[in-house]
Design a protein around this motif. Structure first.
Motif, PDB file in Angstrom:
ATOM      1  N   VAL A  59       0.868  -1.185   0.000  1.00 60.18           N
ATOM      2  CA  VAL A  59       0.000   0.000   0.000  1.00 60.18           C
ATOM      3  C   VAL A  59       0.901   1.231   0.000  1.00 60.18           C
ATOM      4  N   GLY A  60       0.603   2.181  -0.876  1.00 59.59           N
ATOM      5  CA  GLY A  60       1.326   3.449  -0.897  1.00 59.59           C
ATOM      6  C   GLY A  60       0.476   4.541  -0.277  1.00 59.59           C
ATOM      7  N   PHE A  61       1.092   5.421   0.504  1.00 59.69           N
ATOM      8  CA  PHE A  61       0.383   6.513   1.163  1.00 59.69           C
ATOM      9  C   PHE A  61       0.937   7.835   0.652  1.00 59.69           C
ATOM     10  N   TYR A  62       0.094   8.576   0.007  1.00 57.55           N
ATOM     11  CA  TYR A  62       0.488   9.891  -0.511  1.00 57.55           C
ATOM     12  C   TYR A  62       0.544  10.883   0.644  1.00 57.55           C
ATOM     13  N   ASP A  63       1.590  11.654   0.731  1.00 57.67           N
ATOM     14  CA  ASP A  63       1.793  12.659   1.774  1.00 57.67           C
ATOM     15  C   ASP A  63       1.612  14.046   1.176  1.00 57.67           C
ATOM     16  N   PRO A  64       0.485  14.738   1.477  1.00 57.45           N
ATOM     17  CA  PRO A  64       0.258  16.066   0.883  1.00 57.45           C
ATOM     18  C   PRO A  64       1.347  17.072   1.235  1.00 57.45           C
ATOM     19  N   ALA A  65       1.944  16.947   2.434  1.00 58.92           N
ATOM     20  CA  ALA A  65       2.935  17.939   2.864  1.00 58.92           C
ATOM     21  C   ALA A  65       4.198  17.903   2.015  1.00 58.92           C
ATOM     22  N   SER A  66       4.439  16.796   1.334  1.00 56.62           N
ATOM     23  CA  SER A  66       5.667  16.697   0.543  1.00 56.62           C
ATOM     24  C   SER A  66       5.586  17.474  -0.753  1.00 56.62           C
ATOM     25  N   PHE A  67       4.369  17.901  -1.119  1.00 53.88           N
ATOM     26  CA  PHE A  67       4.186  18.556  -2.413  1.00 53.88           C
ATOM     27  C   PHE A  67       3.790  20.016  -2.256  1.00 53.88           C
ATOM     28  N   LEU A  68       4.436  20.719  -1.355  1.00 54.00           N
ATOM     29  CA  LEU A  68       4.044  22.108  -1.122  1.00 54.00           C
ATOM     30  C   LEU A  68       4.363  22.993  -2.316  1.00 54.00           C
ATOM     31  N   ALA A  69       5.284  22.578  -3.181  1.00 53.63           N
ATOM     32  CA  ALA A  69       5.649  23.444  -4.297  1.00 53.63           C
ATOM     33  C   ALA A  69       5.836  22.674  -5.592  1.00 53.63           C
TER      34      ALA A  69
END
Length: 581
Positions: A59-69
């Motif tokens: 299972v992969g978990f996308y981390d929104p905080a990693s894509f701030l820019a």
């Protein structure tokens, strides 16, 4: 008709029944092949336990905080330039390289289901309000993950759910993950505009703006309301981020499975913070089932709701026992079908609810008279100076309110070293063995009348219309302001200072604007507090503001004259017992 396979989640359900936090079950359906699932809860179990029966290898978990820019999803899985990994992985067969220890709410799970049939799965955990991070994208190969939180059993057109988003959706297209090979990166397939989505679904879309827009209803705090072990108030805000007016409803559900002890609805109070500014009182919740509050919100309007907890109804003296309930916020008629779940939680303090006696106790009002209302005048007049007074007021356990000329706090030390204090006022004598702690006096009140009981013996300082203390200073009294202690032979004489004046309040004794010393003076001291509806035993307010009017009658033949000033009144002792004689 296509069959659906249901995964047994007995271990998860048992955790739901036993866990003390507010938890909900999110039901999902995995299609054969690649799926993107929006997680609305923070599961209470470990990833190993959650995915034990799922038909997935990893299972992969996308981390929104990693894509701030930068980008969220790329078909090449390119994460160049990111300070942290965009996707954290859990592996069934390789636990030593798994990066996920817990599953946060608001993430997107990327899974490849190996079942050829649709598979129903469940996630049980603490709910949180949706939070989505949008990023600027400019090609067909880079997209934003968009999760959908919908009301139970509802479906919605993606465009209706995204109504109000402040950016352009490039090319106007929505996409979903596709492919059935778990060892190969997924591809994307276009979703036509007529396609509807369900709760927990995830689509991908390109955008020309960076934003944190999270749906038409922005609910804060994201993690819900936490009263801790001693707080009695908390605030929830709901903002209409859509482009149209809509009706928002807030419902509350309680259940024994949410906490120990269960939180009784009667212990929960609610009010609209905006309406509270115009003196709206708290309202206790009624029977479950109906929304606790509903409001029509214009586009961009924020609704601020205050919640209160009456701890005396469930605080049993055991410290640290959790209580909880579920708040459900829904778009009732705006077309988005959006639903937000957040918890309402706290712990018992182990106390004895000492504030239940509120507003009982000793209050001290600091008054500043700076206005005067002359006889027959329609408006107050500012004075050249300010007269400051301190007035002690006591409220006993029966609701009787008294204005005191003086009050003394004194007590005795027991053999075990404990100190017990009492309040003494009126003609009460302080025991010679007592240790005096504090004395508060109102030097402007006559010592002949040391205690003035409020009219009607009302039980609240904040009753509409204020509270009134009335007393009369006799013309021959020792505290009469009109006597002449430096010229005692003038007392009781007519205007010529020779002829004895008849006793009593006779206006025939007047020669000019000054009244004779034989007249008594009637006093009315009125306290009008600023009301905001927040006064209650479960929500004590120890400091309030208001104004005081001191009306004197029989001082001028034209009529009463009144002094007016603002005040601040503070409760300095919760002691409801007072010794008066």
């Amino acid at each position: 008709m296509k069959r659906m396979r249901t995964i047994c989640v007995a271990c998860v359900v048992s955790a739901f029944a036993a866990h003390a936090d507010v938890v909900v079950q999110q039901n999902l359906v995995l299609k054969y092949g690649w799926n993107a699932v929006y997680v609305e809860v923070a599961p209470t179990l470990s990833p190993d336990a959650v995915f034990a029966h799922w038909p997935v290898k990893s299972v992969g978990f996308y981390d929104p905080a990693s894509f701030l820019a930068t980008r969220q999803f790329s078909q090449t899985w390119d994460s160049q330039g990111l300070s942290i990994n965009a996707i954290a992985m859990w592996h069934r067969d390789y636990p030593e390289i798994s990066q996920v220890k817990s599953i946060p709410a608001g993430t997107v799970c990327l899974v490849c289901s190996t079942n050829t049939e649709d598979t129903a799965v469940a996630l049980v955990g603490v709910p949180a309000a949706p939070r989505m991070t949008w990023h600027i994208t400019n090609t067909n190969e880079v997209y934003n993950f968009i999760g959908f939180s919908l009301q139970e059993g509802e479906t919605v057109n993606p465009g209706d759910y995204l109504s109000g988003f402040d950016g352009n959706l490039l090319k106007g297209g929505f996409f979903k993950l596709s492919g059935r090979n778990p060892d190969k990166a997924p591809s994307i397939t276009e979703v036509y505009s007529s396609k509807t989505v369900s709760d927990g679904d995830v689509l991908l879309v390109a955008s020309d703006v960076q934003s944190d827009w999270s749906g038409v209803l922005h609910v804060s705090p994201m993690t819900g309301l936490d009263f801790g072990s001693d707080s009695s108030k908390a605030t929830l805000t709901v903002r209409n981020d859509g482009e149209d007016e809509r009706t928002v409803a807030v419902a509350l559900e309680t259940s024994a499975s949410y906490g120990d002890p269960e939180l009784p609805r009667a212990a929960i109070h609610i009010r609209d913070a905006a309406v509270a500014l115009t003196n709206a009182a708290w309202a206790a919740l009624g029977p479950s089932g109906a929304p606790v509050a509903t409001k029509r919100l214009a586009a961009g309007e924020t609704w601020k709701l205050e919640f209160g907890i009456e701890r005396s109804l469930f605080d049993t003296g055991v410290k640290g026992r959790k209580f909880g309930a579920l708040l459900r916020v829904t778009d009732e008629d705006g077309g988005s079908k959006m639903r937000v779940n957040v918890p309402l939680v706290g712990e018992t303090s182990g106390g004895t609810a000492a504030n239940r006696t509120w507003p009982g106790g000793l209050w001290v009002a600091d008054v500043a008279f700076n206005r005067i209302l002359a006889p027959g005048a329609a408006a107050e007049t500012e004075t050249g100076g300010t007269v400051k007074l301190r007035l002690p007021i006591h409220v006993d356990a029966h609701g009787t309110v008294r204005l005191l000329q003086r009050v003394v706090t004194a007590g005795e030390v027991a053999d075990d070293g404990t100190y017990t204090y009492h309040l003494y006022a009126g003609t009460a004598k302080i025991p010679t063995t007592a240790r005096q702690v504090m004395r508060i006096s109102a030097v402007c009140l006559p010592t002949e009348i040391p205690v003035v009981e409020a009219a009607g013996s009302v039980g609240s300082l904040s009753q509409p219309g204020g509270i009134v203390f009335a007393f009369t200073v006799a013309g021959d009294g020792a505290t009469s302001l009109l006597r002449h202690p430096l010229h005692p032979r003038h007392d009781g004489l007519q205007w010529d200072f020779k002829t004895p004046a008849p006793s009593g309040d006779l206006f025939s004794n007047y020669k000019g604007d000054v009244k004779p010393e034989t007249f008594s003076v009637q006093n009315e001291i009125s306290f009008a507090l600023d009301l905001n509806g927040g006064e209650a035993a479960w929500n004590p307010e120890e400091t309030k503001s208001g104004r005081v009017t001191w009306k004197l009658t029989n001082l001028m033949w034209q009529g009463p004259i009144a002094l007016v000033g603002d005040m601040s009144i503070k409760r300095v002792s919760p002691q409801t017992e007072i010794i008066l004689q």
